[in-house]
Write a protein that holds these residues in place. Structure first.
Motif, PDB file in Angstrom:
ATOM      1  N   LYS A  38       0.830  -1.209   0.000  1.00 57.54           N
ATOM      2  CA  LYS A  38       0.000   0.000   0.000  1.00 57.54           C
ATOM      3  C   LYS A  38       0.860   1.252   0.000  1.00 57.54           C
ATOM      4  CE  LYS A  38      -4.158  -1.907   2.142  1.00 57.54           C
ATOM      5  NZ  LYS A  38      -5.086  -1.871   3.303  1.00 57.54           N
ATOM      6  N   GLN A  39       1.939   1.234   0.809  1.00 58.46           N
ATOM      7  CA  GLN A  39       2.821   2.396   0.852  1.00 58.46           C
ATOM      8  C   GLN A  39       3.526   2.591  -0.490  1.00 58.46           C
ATOM      9  OE1 GLN A  39       2.873   4.492   3.446  1.00 58.46           O
ATOM     10  NE2 GLN A  39       1.336   3.165   4.388  1.00 58.46           N
ATOM     11  N   PHE A  40       3.943   1.493  -1.100  1.00 61.45           N
ATOM     12  CA  PHE A  40       4.625   1.570  -2.383  1.00 61.45           C
ATOM     13  C   PHE A  40       3.671   2.085  -3.471  1.00 61.45           C
ATOM     14  CE2 PHE A  40       6.047  -0.621  -6.355  1.00 61.45           C
ATOM     15  CZ  PHE A  40       7.218   0.116  -6.528  1.00 61.45           C
ATOM     16  N   LYS A  41       2.416   1.635  -3.422  1.00 56.49           N
ATOM     17  CA  LYS A  41       1.434   2.110  -4.406  1.00 56.49           C
ATOM     18  C   LYS A  41       1.211   3.613  -4.253  1.00 56.49           C
ATOM     19  CE  LYS A  41      -2.364  -0.278  -5.223  1.00 56.49           C
ATOM     20  NZ  LYS A  41      -3.768  -0.794  -5.137  1.00 56.49           N
ATOM     21  N   ALA A  42       1.096   4.063  -3.005  1.00 55.63           N
ATOM     22  CA  ALA A  42       0.901   5.499  -2.773  1.00 55.63           C
ATOM     23  C   ALA A  42       2.097   6.303  -3.276  1.00 55.63           C
ATOM     24  CB  ALA A  42       0.673   5.754  -1.281  1.00 55.63           C
ATOM     25  N   LEU A  43       3.303   5.791  -3.034  1.00 57.55           N
ATOM     26  CA  LEU A  43       4.511   6.481  -3.489  1.00 57.55           C
ATOM     27  C   LEU A  43       4.582   6.505  -5.011  1.00 57.55           C
ATOM     28  CD1 LEU A  43       7.286   7.764  -2.913  1.00 57.55           C
ATOM     29  CD2 LEU A  43       8.243   5.452  -2.847  1.00 57.55           C
ATOM     30  N   ALA A  44       4.294   5.367  -5.633  1.00 58.65           N
ATOM     31  CA  ALA A  44       4.351   5.287  -7.094  1.00 58.65           C
ATOM     32  C   ALA A  44       3.309   6.187  -7.735  1.00 58.65           C
ATOM     33  CB  ALA A  44       4.151   3.843  -7.547  1.00 58.65           C
ATOM     34  N   THR A  45       2.123   6.258  -7.131  1.00 57.77           N
ATOM     35  CA  THR A  45       1.057   7.103  -7.675  1.00 57.77           C
ATOM     36  C   THR A  45       1.423   8.574  -7.550  1.00 57.77           C
ATOM     37  OG1 THR A  45      -0.610   5.448  -7.112  1.00 57.77           O
ATOM     38  CG2 THR A  45      -1.395   7.677  -7.539  1.00 57.77           C
ATOM     39  N   THR A  82     -12.137  18.809  -9.967  1.00 60.47           N
ATOM     40  CA  THR A  82     -13.382  19.409  -9.508  1.00 60.47           C
ATOM     41  C   THR A  82     -14.555  18.466  -9.658  1.00 60.47           C
ATOM     42  OG1 THR A  82     -13.837  20.346 -11.698  1.00 60.47           O
ATOM     43  CG2 THR A  82     -12.513  21.688 -10.169  1.00 60.47           C
ATOM     44  N   ASP A  83     -14.430  17.410 -10.466  1.00 56.43           N
ATOM     45  CA  ASP A  83     -15.537  16.493 -10.707  1.00 56.43           C
ATOM     46  C   ASP A  83     -15.445  15.227  -9.865  1.00 56.43           C
ATOM     47  OD1 ASP A  83     -15.410  17.253 -14.216  1.00 56.43           O
ATOM     48  OD2 ASP A  83     -16.595  18.174 -12.619  1.00 56.43           O
ATOM     49  N   MET A  84     -14.537  15.188  -8.877  1.00 56.91           N
ATOM     50  CA  MET A  84     -14.295  13.943  -8.168  1.00 56.91           C
ATOM     51  C   MET A  84     -14.579  14.090  -6.694  1.00 56.91           C
ATOM     52  SD  MET A  84     -10.766  12.957 -10.086  1.00 56.91           S
ATOM     53  CE  MET A  84     -10.699  12.946 -11.868  1.00 56.91           C
ATOM     54  N   HIS A  85     -15.008  12.991  -6.076  1.00 56.15           N
ATOM     55  CA  HIS A  85     -15.170  12.949  -4.634  1.00 56.15           C
ATOM     56  C   HIS A  85     -14.073  12.075  -4.056  1.00 56.15           C
ATOM     57  CE1 HIS A  85     -16.879   9.013  -5.322  1.00 56.15           C
ATOM     58  NE2 HIS A  85     -17.807   9.527  -6.097  1.00 56.15           N
ATOM     59  N   ASP A  86     -14.251  11.639  -2.841  1.00 59.82           N
ATOM     60  CA  ASP A  86     -13.160  10.962  -2.142  1.00 59.82           C
ATOM     61  C   ASP A  86     -13.074   9.466  -2.426  1.00 59.82           C
ATOM     62  OD1 ASP A  86     -12.395  13.322  -0.977  1.00 59.82           O
ATOM     63  OD2 ASP A  86     -13.691  13.060   0.770  1.00 59.82           O
ATOM     64  N   MET A  87     -13.982   8.898  -3.215  1.00 60.11           N
ATOM     65  CA  MET A  87     -13.930   7.457  -3.477  1.00 60.11           C
ATOM     66  C   MET A  87     -12.791   7.126  -4.429  1.00 60.11           C
ATOM     67  SD  MET A  87     -16.904   4.867  -4.875  1.00 60.11           S
ATOM     68  CE  MET A  87     -17.736   4.822  -3.292  1.00 60.11           C
ATOM     69  N   LYS A  88     -12.068   6.044  -4.113  1.00 62.38           N
ATOM     70  CA  LYS A  88     -10.992   5.559  -4.957  1.00 62.38           C
ATOM     71  C   LYS A  88     -11.423   4.266  -5.638  1.00 62.38           C
ATOM     72  CE  LYS A  88      -7.960   8.662  -3.499  1.00 62.38           C
ATOM     73  NZ  LYS A  88      -8.844   9.470  -2.659  1.00 62.38           N
ATOM     74  N   MET A  89     -10.685   3.882  -6.670  1.00 66.37           N
ATOM     75  CA  MET A  89     -11.019   2.653  -7.394  1.00 66.37           C
ATOM     76  C   MET A  89     -10.991   1.432  -6.482  1.00 66.37           C
ATOM     77  SD  MET A  89     -11.874   2.551 -10.629  1.00 66.37           S
ATOM     78  CE  MET A  89     -11.357   0.894 -11.062  1.00 66.37           C
ATOM     79  N   ASP A  90     -10.067   1.412  -5.520  1.00 72.64           N
ATOM     80  CA  ASP A  90      -9.995   0.277  -4.600  1.00 72.64           C
ATOM     81  C   ASP A  90     -11.219   0.170  -3.702  1.00 72.64           C
ATOM     82  OD1 ASP A  90      -7.638  -0.814  -5.483  1.00 72.64           O
ATOM     83  OD2 ASP A  90      -6.366   0.209  -4.006  1.00 72.64           O
ATOM     84  N   ASP A  91     -12.020   1.236  -3.629  1.00 75.82           N
ATOM     85  CA  ASP A  91     -13.231   1.206  -2.801  1.00 75.82           C
ATOM     86  C   ASP A  91     -14.411   0.571  -3.527  1.00 75.82           C
ATOM     87  OD1 ASP A  91     -11.865   2.617  -0.798  1.00 75.82           O
ATOM     88  OD2 ASP A  91     -12.384   4.545  -1.701  1.00 75.82           O
ATOM     89  N   LEU A  92     -14.301   0.415  -4.833  1.00 80.83           N
ATOM     90  CA  LEU A  92     -15.420  -0.116  -5.601  1.00 80.83           C
ATOM     91  C   LEU A  92     -15.567  -1.623  -5.386  1.00 80.83           C
ATOM     92  CD1 LEU A  92     -15.014   1.782  -8.998  1.00 80.83           C
ATOM     93  CD2 LEU A  92     -16.612   2.283  -7.140  1.00 80.83           C
ATOM     94  N   PRO A  93     -16.787  -2.142  -5.483  1.00 81.43           N
ATOM     95  CA  PRO A  93     -17.025  -3.578  -5.243  1.00 81.43           C
ATOM     96  C   PRO A  93     -16.672  -4.436  -6.454  1.00 81.43           C
ATOM     97  CG  PRO A  93     -19.092  -2.504  -5.774  1.00 81.43           C
ATOM     98  CD  PRO A  93     -18.052  -1.412  -5.738  1.00 81.43           C
ATOM     99  N   TRP A  96      -3.565  -2.730 -10.485  1.00 84.58           N
ATOM    100  CA  TRP A  96      -2.762  -2.114  -9.422  1.00 84.58           C
ATOM    101  C   TRP A  96      -2.562  -0.627  -9.691  1.00 84.58           C
ATOM    102  CZ3 TRP A  96       1.889   0.440  -8.944  1.00 84.58           C
ATOM    103  CH2 TRP A  96       2.468   0.465  -7.676  1.00 84.58           C
ATOM    104  N   ALA A  97      -2.385  -0.278 -10.938  1.00 83.97           N
ATOM    105  CA  ALA A  97      -2.037   1.096 -11.290  1.00 83.97           C
ATOM    106  C   ALA A  97      -3.145   2.095 -10.977  1.00 83.97           C
ATOM    107  CB  ALA A  97      -1.688   1.182 -12.774  1.00 83.97           C
ATOM    108  N   VAL A  98      -4.404   1.666 -10.993  1.00 80.93           N
ATOM    109  CA  VAL A  98      -5.505   2.623 -10.835  1.00 80.93           C
ATOM    110  C   VAL A  98      -6.154   2.537  -9.465  1.00 80.93           C
ATOM    111  CG1 VAL A  98      -5.966   2.546 -13.307  1.00 80.93           C
ATOM    112  CG2 VAL A  98      -7.281   1.080 -11.773  1.00 80.93           C
ATOM    113  N   GLY A  99      -5.617   1.697  -8.571  1.00 81.55           N
ATOM    114  CA  GLY A  99      -6.277   1.477  -7.289  1.00 81.55           C
ATOM    115  C   GLY A  99      -6.504   2.735  -6.479  1.00 81.55           C
TER     116      GLY A  99
END
Length: 471
Positions: A226-233, A264-275, A281-284
């Protein structure tokens, strides 16, 4: 003569130090490696196992009659579910022998799949998402079904496997005029020597595959991953922030302005939050855009319209659609084919059917592209059945190495003793090894902490009581 003796003493100390580290790494990794190998092999064959295991729900008789529309099939599934169940995901599969699958969130908070005959609309049955066999196997593989604690343990197992492989290669490395037991075991040997040859030679043949499994699996781990994904993103080595929404599909604005417009068109939900069963990995960590605000009572476009839009974008089969969860939600198409270069993620406005974002493999950063390839190979998807067989062979081979290592340890330990190789009488000059382990501990901090614990324990707890054993 004195110099020669010192050289021999240094070599012996070097060998025994490596052996001790190999021993401690193996003692921790062996049981977990067996779990990883068995669960990984089973999960690799998920595409064959699940349709066989749940044939009554997943498989239908192919017919010449046309299939019902996806929206009509979804309505059949909704009608069969208890009150309060909300549809969350549609699985799109055009195989004439596969049923239609829709995932629902139940009032209890759990999820279940509903399977519908695509020709007749008959509901074939349900299957718990959390309790289906492959989900349990995946949970075992990732975290021993122990939640966050288990994920940390398995992450450590992967890191310590790197130490085990590195020290194992060093111990195997041919010495002097050694000819036997290098690339093939000396089968004429007996007892512990035979097991040692099988273990060493088998390990060297499997080393590259083992390193690949560890490095391709760690980006998905619960802590470091998770930390590596955040850093890479954030460094745009994963998904480039500026390639979003209308800015990606149509805009001619400068990148900075386009990114600001998209935000401006986005809220706080991330792709990893979707069911979704799995997202690239790249878009999580990328945000999910909001749908355009509409007048109350505005109708949502049909699921068939989303399928048609995906087909127009070149996505025709084998993908998931996350359904809008609120009046501001969007349809999200997630396509993970065997070839990672074809990966796509689409966000579609639920009212207008407008394509809000189209994220393709070419938009990924270089690191994310490598991880996409690694994931496809790791899961046995990239080159079909042959990929599955290769993964299974490496996994089961590593399990065999764990077993042979256990047998060697059992044969050399004296009753009740730990059986660790004795610490050498003199300190070996191993600056390169110490630097390498230090760097490994810095890159993987959790592993660095455990290495420090092992080092302190080795001196304060075991001390020089570990019995001296011949190599």
């Amino acid at each position: 003569m004195q110099a020669s003796n010192n050289t021999l003493a240094d070599a012996a100390a070097h060998h025994r130090t490596l052996w001790r580290w190999h021993f401690y790494a193996g003692l921790f990794v062996m049981p977990l490696l067996i779990v990883l190998a068995i669960t990984g092999t089973l999960y690799c064959f998920q595409p064959q196992i699940e349709p066989w295991l749940y044939r009554d729900r997943m498989i239908v008789e192919a017919q010449v009659a046309p299939r019902l529309g996806h929206q009509a099939l979804l309505a059949k599934a909704i009608a069969s579910e208890p009150r309060g169940a909300a549809p969350t995901t549609a699985q799109i599969d055009t195989d004439p022998r596969r049923s239609a699958e829709f995932v629902f969130r139940l009032p209890s908070g759990e999820s279940e799949s509903v399977y519908v005959n695509p020709y007749t609309g008959a509901v074939l049955g349900t299957l718990s998402v959390e309790h289906r066999l492959m989900k349990q196997i995946r949970n075992l593989h990732r975290g021993l079904m122990l939640g966050k604690t288990g994920e940390l343990v398995m992450e450590l197992a992967g890191c310590w496997t790197l130490v085990m492989i590195g020290t194992g290669i060093a111990l195997w490395w041919p010495k002097g005029r050694q000819t036997g037991g290098v690339w093939a075991p000396r089968l004429a040997l007996r007892g512990r020597a035979w097991w040692r040859d099988v273990h060493a030679v088998g390990g060297i043949w499997l080393a590259i595959g083992a390193v690949f499994f560890v490095l391709s699996g760690l980006p998905w781990s619960g802590s470091w991953g998770k930390q590596f994904k955040a850093l890479a993103t954030s460094a745009e080595l994963g998904y480039p922030k500026g390639a979003w929404g209308d800015a990606h599909v149509h805009s001619t604005k400068p990148p900075a302005a386009a990114a600001a417009h998209a935000q401006t068109d986005m809220h706080d939900m991330k792709m990893d939050d979707l069911p979704l069963p799995q997202t690239p990995w790249a878009v999580g960590l990328t945000p999910v855009p909001d749908g355009a605000p509409q007048e109350p009572g505005t109708a949502r476009i049909s699921l068939d319209a989303v399928v048609a839009l995906a087909a127009a974008q070149g996505i025709a089969d084998g993908y998931s659609i996350a359904l809008p969860a609120s009046e501001h939600g969007v349809y999200t198409v997630s396509y993970l084919p065997d070839d990672p270069r074809a990966e796509r993620t689409l966000h579609v406005d639920q009212y207008s059917g407008k394509l809000l974002a189209d994220i393709a493999y070419g938009d990924y950063g270089r690191v994310a592209q490598w991880i996409s390839y690694g994931t496809s190979l790791h899961m046995g998807r990239y080159f079909g059945l042959a990929n599955q067989i290769v993964c299974a062979a490496i996994s089961l081979g590593l399990a065999a190495m764990a077993i042979t290592g256990f047998v060697m340890w059992w044969k050399r330990r004296a009753g009740g003793a730990l059986g660790a190789p004795a610490r050498p009488a003199r300190r070996a000059p191993m600056r390169a090894w110490r630097s390498g382990l230090t760097m490994l501990g810095v890159v993987f901090p959790l592993m660095g902490l455990t290495m420090l614990i092992v080092w302190v324990s080795d001196r304060l707890v075991f001390g020089r009581r570990a019995e001296r054993a011949s190599s």
